[in-house]
Design an enzyme around this catalytic site. Structure first.
Site, short mmCIF file in Angstrom:
data_model
loop_
_atom_site.label_atom_id
_atom_site.label_comp_id
_atom_site.label_asym_id
_atom_site.label_seq_id
_atom_site.Cartn_x
_atom_site.Cartn_y
_atom_site.Cartn_z
N HIS A 136 -3.60 6.98 2.88
CA HIS A 136 -4.35 6.26 1.72
C HIS A 136 -5.28 6.06 2.83
CE1 HIS A 136 -4.39 1.92 0.81
NE2 HIS A 136 -3.52 1.38 2.32
N ASN B 82 -10.06 0.31 0.32
CA ASN B 82 -9.25 -0.09 0.01
C ASN B 82 -8.02 -0.50 -1.99
OD1 ASN B 82 -5.28 -0.13 -0.01
ND2 ASN B 82 -5.71 -1.30 2.38
N CYS C 27 0.68 -1.71 -0.14
CA CYS C 27 0.03 -0.10 -0.04
C CYS C 27 0.59 1.00 0.12
CB CYS C 27 -1.09 0.09 1.06
SG CYS C 27 -1.97 -1.58 1.21
N1 ACO Z 1 -17.73 -8.84 9.39
C1 ACO Z 1 -18.73 -9.31 10.58
N2 ACO Z 1 -17.37 -9.70 11.78
C2 ACO Z 1 -15.96 -9.33 11.58
C3 ACO Z 1 -15.82 -9.13 9.86
C4 ACO Z 1 -16.94 -9.00 8.92
N3 ACO Z 1 -16.20 -8.89 7.44
N4 ACO Z 1 -14.27 -9.17 9.62
C5 ACO Z 1 -14.37 -9.62 10.61
N5 ACO Z 1 -15.21 -10.04 12.30
C6 ACO Z 1 -15.18 -10.33 13.07
C7 ACO Z 1 -14.28 -10.87 13.77
O1 ACO Z 1 -13.94 -12.52 13.62
C8 ACO Z 1 -13.74 -10.97 15.14
O2 ACO Z 1 -15.07 -11.47 16.35
P1 ACO Z 1 -14.02 -12.40 17.23
O3 ACO Z 1 -14.16 -10.66 18.35
O4 ACO Z 1 -15.22 -12.70 17.86
O5 ACO Z 1 -13.58 -12.66 17.73
C9 ACO Z 1 -14.80 -8.75 15.29
O6 ACO Z 1 -14.87 -9.05 14.08
C10 ACO Z 1 -13.13 -8.20 15.41
O7 ACO Z 1 -12.13 -8.51 14.42
P2 ACO Z 1 -11.26 -7.46 14.39
O8 ACO Z 1 -10.06 -7.98 13.74
O9 ACO Z 1 -10.57 -7.34 16.08
O10 ACO Z 1 -11.70 -6.29 14.15
P3 ACO Z 1 -11.00 -4.44 14.23
O11 ACO Z 1 -11.87 -3.77 14.89
O12 ACO Z 1 -9.52 -4.70 14.76
O13 ACO Z 1 -10.90 -4.42 12.53
C11 ACO Z 1 -9.99 -4.43 10.75
C12 ACO Z 1 -10.91 -5.03 11.63
C13 ACO Z 1 -11.37 -2.91 9.76
C14 ACO Z 1 -9.32 -5.44 9.61
C15 ACO Z 1 -8.90 -3.73 11.47
O14 ACO Z 1 -7.87 -3.87 12.10
C16 ACO Z 1 -8.41 -1.92 10.26
O15 ACO Z 1 -8.24 -1.19 9.22
N6 ACO Z 1 -6.80 -2.72 10.41
C17 ACO Z 1 -6.03 -2.06 9.87
C18 ACO Z 1 -5.94 -2.42 8.28
C19 ACO Z 1 -4.59 -1.72 7.11
O16 ACO Z 1 -4.76 -1.02 7.74
N7 ACO Z 1 -4.24 -1.59 5.85
C20 ACO Z 1 -4.00 -1.17 5.29
C21 ACO Z 1 -2.91 -2.02 5.00
S1 ACO Z 1 -3.08 -2.60 3.68
C22 ACO Z 1 -2.21 -3.44 2.75
O17 ACO Z 1 -0.98 -3.38 2.83
C23 ACO Z 1 -2.68 -4.07 1.34
#
Ligand code: ACO
Length: 331
Positions: free
Chosen positions: A258, A288, A125
Site C-alpha cells: 500500500h 495515497n 486503505c
Molecule cells: N506541511 C508543513 N508542515 C506540516 C504539514 C504540511 N503539509 N502537515 C503537518 N505539518 C506540521 C505539523 O503541524 C507539525 O508541526 P508542529 O511540530 O509545529 O506541531 C509537524 O509538521 C510535524 O507533524 P507530524 O504529524 O508529527 O509529522 P510526521 O513526521 O508524523 O509526518 C505523516 C506526518 C506524513 C502524516 C506521517 O505521520 C504518516 O505518514 N503517517 C502514516 C499515515 C498512513 O500510513 N496512513 C495510512 C492509512 S491512510 C487510510 O487508511 C485512509
C-alpha cells in the site's frame, strides 16, 4: 484480536489466478509546489515526510464509477476475457459516488454485464486486500469462476483542503484485477490474511456520513500514531503470510505495498531484505490512493514487464479501522 486466515492450498488444487490487471488515473495532476501556493506547506516537507511529489485529482466527468470502469475494462482486455464471462464484481472503496447503488453494480452496467452480482467492500486503505480475500474465498468454494476485483477512491472529495496535515497525502485513482478459478500447480493466490482492531478506530476516520448531522465531512488522522501501528502491524502481517506458506523474506520477488508513505515502504523492504528495485513504488506520483494503491502499483509493474508470470508477489496494507492485511500471490 484473532486473525482470520484462509487456509493455504496445496499445489494442484483449485486456486484464484490473476489473469488481468488495469488502472485508471484522473487527468488532472497537482504537484506539491501547486499545493504550497495555497497552503502553508512546502515540496520539501511533503517529499521528506512521505515521498510524495504529486497526485491525480478527479475533475468534472470523473467519478469512482468512471475510474473503476476504465480500470476494469483494461483488466478484462489484458486477460482477453469478455465481460459476458464475469460472474461477480467486488469493489473496495470508501468514496462511492452514491450510498447506493454500489459502485460495483454501476460498473456492471457500464460494462454491459447482465449476469452475476456485485457489491462494495469498505475497509479504507486495506480495502483491496479485503476484496481480494473475499473474491478468493468465493472462487475456491466454486461459487464463482471469474471475479473483477477493483479498488477505487476519489478521496479528493472528502478531504478538508485547508487541513495541510491530511490533504497533501492523498490522490484519486482506480486499479482492477481479474481473478479466474483454475486447477494449478504453482500459480494463484497462495494465502490472504485479514485483521482489524476497531478499538483504534479514532486514529483515522471520516467524521460523518449521509444521515449523520455533523455537517462538514472530512478525513481526520493522528498521523504519528497511525505510522507507529503501520510499522508494527504490517511487519506481523508479512511474517504471517510467509510463515503460512513456509517461505522466507528472500523468497519474495516483489513487494507491492500500500502506497501511503515511502518511509513505511522502505522499512518493510529492509525487513524482507529486498533491494529497492524489487519494490514497486508509485506513492511519489500517485500519493495515497487508499484502496486503489495496490492494484494501481501492480498494474504499472505488470504492464511495464517488471513483474512477470511465475513471480512471487507480496502485498500488504493498513488503513482506517484500523484494518490491515497481506496477500501472497504467484502470478
Ligand atoms: N506541511 C508543513 N508542515 C506540516 C504539514 C504540511 N503539509 N502537515 C503537518 N505539518 C506540521 C505539523 O503541524 C507539525 O508541526 P508542529 O511540530 O509545529 O506541531 C509537524 O509538521 C510535524 O507533524 P507530524 O504529524 O508529527 O509529522 P510526521 O513526521 O508524523 O509526518 C505523516 C506526518 C506524513 C502524516 C506521517 O505521520 C504518516 O505518514 N503517517 C502514516 C499515515 C498512513 O500510513 N496512513 C495510512 C492509512 S491512510 C487510510 O487508511 C485512509
Amino acid at each position: 484480536m484473532q486473525s482470520v486466515v484462509q487456509q493455504t492450498v496445496q499445489s494442484g488444487e483449485w486456486r484464484s489466478r490473476l489473469t488481468g490487471v488495469g488502472g485508471a488515473l484522473p487527468k488532472n495532476v497537482i504537484t506539491n509546489e501547486e499545493l504550497a501556493e495555497r497552503l502553508e506547506t512546502s515540496d520539501e516537507w511533503i517529499r521528506t515526510r512521505t515521498g510524495i511529489a504529486q497526485r491525480h485529482i478527479a475533475g468534472e466527468g470523473e467519478s469512482a464509477v468512471s475510474l473503476a470502469t476504465e480500470a476494469a475494462r483494461q483488466a478484462l482486455e489484458h486477460a482477453n476475457v469478455s465481460s459476458a464471462d464475469v460472474d461477480a464484481i467486488i469493489v473496495a472503496t470508501s468514496t462511492p459516488d452514491q450510498v447506493f447503488p454500489s459502485v460495483a453494480v454501476r460498473v456492471q452496467a457500464a460494462l454491459g454485464i447482465e449476469q452475476g452480482f456485485g457489491f462494495d467492500v469498505s475497509a479504507a486503505c486495506s480495502g483491496f486486500i479485503y476484496a481480494l480475500s473475499t473474491a478468493d474465498a468465493m472462487i475456491r468454494s466454486r461459487q464463482v469462476s471469474r471475479v473483477l476485483v477493483i479498488g477505487v477512491e476519489v478521496f479528493s472529495r472528502l478531504l478538508d483542503w485547508e487541513d495541510r496535515s491530511t490533504c497533501v497525502l492523498f490522490g484519486d485513482g482506480a486499479g482492477a484485477v481479474l481473478l479466474e478459478g483454475g486447477e494449478t500447480q504453482h500459480e494463484g493466490i497462495l494465502s490472504t490474511h485479514l485483521h482489524a482492531d476497531g478499538r483504534l478506530g479514532d486514529l483515522l476516520y471520516v467524521d460523518g456520513a449521509v444521515g449523520c448531522a455533523s455537517g462538514k465531512v472530512a478525513l481526520k488522522m493522528h498521523g504519528r500514531e497511525v505510522f507507529r501501528h503501520a510499522v508494527v502491524r504490517l511487519a506481523a502481517a508479512v511474517d504471517e503470510a510467509l510463515e503460512a506458506n513456509g517461505l522466507k523474506g528472500s523468497d519474495v520477488q516483489w513487494l507491492v505495498p500500500h502506497q501511503a508513505n515511502l518511509r513505511i515502504i522502505d522499512g518493510m523492504a529492509k525487513r524482507l531484505a529486498l533491494p529497492p528495485e524489487r519494490v514497486v513504488v508509485t506513492v511519489d506520483r500517485h500519493a495515497n490512493t487508499s484502496a486503489a494503491s495496490i492494484p494501481l502499483a501492480l498494474c504499472e509493474a505488470v504492464h511495464d514487464q517488471r513483474i512477470k508470470k511465475g513471480d512471487l508477489v507480496l502485498m500488504e496494507a493498513l488503513g482506517g479501522g484500523l484494518t490491515w492485511g497481506s496477500a501472497l500471490i504467484r502470478l
